[in-house]
Design a protein around this motif. Sequence first.
Motif, mmCIF file in Angstrom:
data_model
loop_
_atom_site.group_PDB
_atom_site.id
_atom_site.type_symbol
_atom_site.label_atom_id
_atom_site.label_comp_id
_atom_site.label_asym_id
_atom_site.label_seq_id
_atom_site.Cartn_x
_atom_site.Cartn_y
_atom_site.Cartn_z
ATOM 1 N N UNK A 212 0.775 -1.202 0.015
ATOM 2 C CA UNK A 212 -0.019 -0.066 0.016
ATOM 3 C C UNK A 212 0.632 1.284 0.057
ATOM 4 N N UNK A 213 1.389 1.797 1.316
ATOM 5 C CA UNK A 213 2.378 2.919 1.384
ATOM 6 C C UNK A 213 3.637 2.436 2.304
ATOM 7 N N UNK A 214 4.136 3.322 2.400
ATOM 8 C CA UNK A 214 5.396 2.830 3.368
ATOM 9 C C UNK A 214 5.977 4.355 3.970
ATOM 10 N N UNK B 150 6.684 11.416 9.416
ATOM 11 C CA UNK B 150 6.827 12.646 8.779
ATOM 12 C C UNK B 150 5.462 13.297 8.608
ATOM 13 N N UNK B 151 4.422 12.510 9.008
ATOM 14 C CA UNK B 151 3.022 13.248 8.874
ATOM 15 C C UNK B 151 2.863 14.148 10.108
ATOM 16 N N UNK C 200 -2.954 9.722 4.745
ATOM 17 C CA UNK C 200 -2.207 9.227 5.934
ATOM 18 C C UNK C 200 -1.178 9.711 6.155
ATOM 19 N N UNK C 201 -0.320 10.209 5.208
ATOM 20 C CA UNK C 201 0.718 10.693 5.540
ATOM 21 C C UNK C 201 2.043 9.724 5.445
ATOM 22 N N UNK C 202 2.167 9.353 4.115
ATOM 23 C CA UNK C 202 3.404 8.274 3.820
ATOM 24 C C UNK C 202 3.620 8.118 2.540
ATOM 25 N N UNK D 169 1.776 16.307 -4.665
ATOM 26 C CA UNK D 169 2.985 17.344 -4.648
ATOM 27 C C UNK D 169 4.100 17.290 -3.515
ATOM 28 N N UNK D 170 3.976 16.275 -2.942
ATOM 29 C CA UNK D 170 4.748 16.005 -1.694
ATOM 30 C C UNK D 170 5.628 14.894 -1.457
ATOM 31 N N UNK D 171 5.663 13.976 -2.766
ATOM 32 C CA UNK D 171 6.427 12.850 -2.706
ATOM 33 C C UNK D 171 7.804 13.029 -2.242
#
Length: 395
Positions: A159-161, A270-271, A331-333, A345-347
């Motif tokens: 999903x995300x990391x 980071x979030x 979620x912030x990942x 825009x925040x990758x």
Amino acid sequence: MKRTPHTARRGAVVGLAIASVALLTACGTSSGSGASGASDEPMAELGEMEGQVSLLAWPGYVEDGTNDPSVDWVTPFVEETGCKVTTKTFGTSDEALNLMKTGDYDVVSASGDASLRLVAAGDVAPVNTDLIPNYEGIYPFLKDQAWNSVDGVPYGVPHGYGANLLMYNTDEFPTAPTSWDVVFDKASEHAGKVTAYDSPIYIADAAVYLMAHEPDLGIENPYSLDEEQLAAAVDLLKTQRESIGEYWSDYLKEVQAFTTGDTVVGTSWQVIQNVLEGEAAKTAVVLPEEGTTGWSDTWMISSKAKNPNCAYAWLDYIASPEANAAATSYFGEAPSSDAACEYREDCEAYHAGDEDYASQIWYWSTPIEECLDGRTDVTCTDYAAWTSAWQEIKG
């Protein structure tokens, strides 16, 4: 200090045999061995959609506009597939494990400290990635890993990391710290204002630190600790406990603690920094020189799924660039593919797709008695032992 990329050292654990995973159940980290009628083979082909799917997910992973009318990636899925979505959220991996045993959910979003236990208990089925077109675009370094595959067989879709970062108050630390020593060996300098993540899996954070600073312990994988190595990590965390003001699992509470100054240094995400930055708080984050732990969550299908076709449809949809971008951004990942970054825009802030950065992260994995680092001359400690140790650490 020269560091060996973690991805290279993990190679031996990716091919864990089914038999060694089953050992996890036998050694008490999970109860049950799968239900009668549970599927242990991936679907060969898709059939007609069942009209509904039941999801068990981390908060923020399945948003349908109820919490915020502007945040909705579920409605397009329903319109596209005809699969009505029902969702239950959970707060901890242990809660998710217990809920999956009921057989009431088709799909679960599992972190690495849960996924292997779900496999061992027979609660999730292997997936046929040929039936998931968007799987192809997922970053290669997230595929075929020890927390989402067994013996080369995938058990879900990444999903995300993200990384567990070191957050600090910039007034207290005018020069950015470069080591986790500020929360371990030097924690007493900020006694009462140090924080740490509240979970047995945090023991791995201590192990990462010991890998760099006490090499004679021979730790090669922070989730693969024999009794001596676990004892060393526990001792370090007991010493740290004397300086801890508060352990956290709810990130909003950590936001508040750093805002008020009750906390000045500790593990974070980071979030959380993004939220604090938006409030002009005096905080910053860094990935220390020792490396860190982190998470790579996986969407997994129940071995007892009542709606397997809609379940596969969800796995494919949530891996699509636009949906994955929306979910991981909220979620912030980092997202699971470069294509998702076309919708974000925040990758860059999350180092999405940066393999060198990702190689510094030891992703959450379930500790089992068979050593994940390949050792065969000792027995390693399992998650049950870590849970007991964590209770001892907190007192």
